[in-house]
Design an enzyme around this catalytic site. Structure first.
Site, PDB file in Angstrom:
ATOM      1  N   ASP A   1       0.804  -1.337  -0.136  1.00 25.72           N
ATOM      2  CA  ASP A   1       0.243   0.118  -0.004  1.00 25.72           C
ATOM      3  C   ASP A   1       0.994   1.456  -0.071  1.00 25.72           C
ATOM      4  O   ASP A   1       0.430   2.272  -0.407  1.00 25.72           O
ATOM      5  CB  ASP A   1      -0.739   0.050   1.171  1.00 25.72           C
ATOM      6  CG  ASP A   1      -1.903  -1.319   1.352  1.00 25.72           C
ATOM      7  OD1 ASP A   1      -2.208  -1.684   0.178  1.00 25.72           O
ATOM      8  OD2 ASP A   1      -2.249  -1.383   2.282  1.00 25.72           O
TER       9      ASP A   1
ATOM     10  N   MET B   1      -6.058  -2.273  -5.227  1.00 29.83           N
ATOM     11  CA  MET B   1      -5.939  -2.228  -3.752  1.00 29.83           C
ATOM     12  C   MET B   1      -5.059  -1.028  -3.245  1.00 29.83           C
ATOM     13  O   MET B   1      -4.298  -0.346  -4.103  1.00 29.83           O
ATOM     14  CB  MET B   1      -5.084  -3.503  -3.196  1.00 29.83           C
ATOM     15  CG  MET B   1      -5.942  -4.600  -3.490  1.00 29.83           C
ATOM     16  SD  MET B   1      -5.034  -6.206  -2.901  1.00 29.83           S
ATOM     17  CE  MET B   1      -5.645  -6.262  -1.262  1.00 29.83           C
TER      18      MET B   1
END
EC number: 2.7.1.11
Length: 337
Positions: A127, A169
């Site tokens: 991330d 994501m």
């Protein structure tokens, strides 16, 4: 310090194995013994701890995922879980721990240090949302995987004259969407860090088909905004009449062989973590800023460069929360006009 341990925690990320390998081989070169802990803090509490040697980490540099496996273990946030984990560390003669993971993993490392077990954190998450570092282990691979998928989706989008919303994501950060979107020439990129107007999104789609004589449109959506199907429904409600499709890249971004960059930064960080533990230093997180290795206290004041602080009520807060580079968002708007 004669014996240390290494674990991976939270969501897996390409490059974690490279970091583990570096920890093991650097420690051996320093005359230290190393143990691996399976399944993160869960394995620590359960005593799933075993010795590692150079042969045990051979041929893992290029492997995706984490061969130590990973697990989310919220029970470690409680004192009871911490004490059970420490009991197991003492039982195995472990004096320091390298923790590879995200925010939650760092909190565990901080607690270990508070209990007298020096722990060093490495930022392992696709991330790229960890404060104190420009890049996290796994981010570069995830961007490459997403870009490759977006290139393929654009091919079919062009062939059929369709609009695609592609969800990627990133949790609450828009870095993967932003970087892969720019790399793939996305027409629009929607990220949590920047507000959007759904009517403007639809207008851009229509203008793209009309004024640019384009027969397709590619929108990259960060999951932190909302899910792709929900976003597509909003577009239809706002008047979109294009042939719209939704694709969710999902967990494919977590897998695959790590890129050379992820292998190098993971190895660099892993070796440095051993150096810190050899010096008896704990409660630190390693990062990369301006292509240099940096160290930050995990817990302390923002003025001291610490990543997290405690409120008077004992709650953990993030100092200087990570934000995606909005100058990159502006760049994408300039290039997609």
């Amino acid at each position: 310090m004669k014996r240390i341990a290494v674990l991976t925690s939270g969501g897996d990320a390409p490059g974690m194995n490279a970091a583990v390998r570096a920890v093991v081989r650097k420690a051996i070169s320093e005359g230290m013994e190393v143990c691996g802990i399976n399944r993160g803090y869960a394995g620590m509490v359960e005593g799933d701890i075993f010795p590692l040697d150079a042969k045990g980490v051979s041929n893992i540099l290029s492997r995706g995922g984490t061969f130590l496996q990973s697990a989310r273990y919220p029970e470690f946030a409680k004192l009871e879980g911490q004490l059970k984990g420490i009991e197991q560390l003492k039982k195995h003669g472990i004096e320091g721990v390298v923790v590879i993971g995200g925010d939650g993993s760092y909190h565990g490392a901080m607690r270990l240090t508070e209990h007298g077990f020096p722990a060093v954190g490495l930022p392992g998450t696709i991330d790229n949302d960890i404060v104190g570092t420009d890049y996290t282990i796994g981010f570069d691979t995830a961007v490459n995987t997403a870009t490759d998928a977006l290139d393929k989706i654009r091919d079919t989008s062009f062939s059929h004259g369709r609009t695609f919303v592609v969800e990627v994501m990133g949790r609450n950060a828009g870095d993967i969407a932003l970087w892969s979107g720019i790399a793939a020439g996305a027409d629009q990129i929607i990220i949590p860090e920047e507000p959007y107007d759904i009517k403007e999104v639809v207008a851009n789609v229509k203008n793209g088909y009309l004024s640019k004589s384009k027969n397709h449109h590619l929108i990259v959506l960060a999951e932190g905004v909302m899910h792709g199907e929900e976003f597509a429904a909003q577009m239809k409600e706002a008047g979109d009449n294009s042939d719209l499709r939704v694709t969710n890249l999902g967990h494919i971004l977590r897998g695959g062989a790590p890129t050379p960059r992820d292998r190098v930064i993971a190895s660099w960080m892993g070796a440095h973590a051993v150096e810190l533990l050899r010096e008896g230093k704990g409660g630190l997180a390693i990062g990369i800023q301006n292509e240099e290795l940096v160290e930050h206290p995990i817990l302390g004041s923002a003025e001291d460069g610490a990543l997290f602080s405690l409120t008077e009520q004992g709650e953990i807060v993030v100092n200087n929360p990570h934000k995606a580079r909005l100058d990159f968002a502006a760049l994408n708007r300039d290039l997609s006009n």
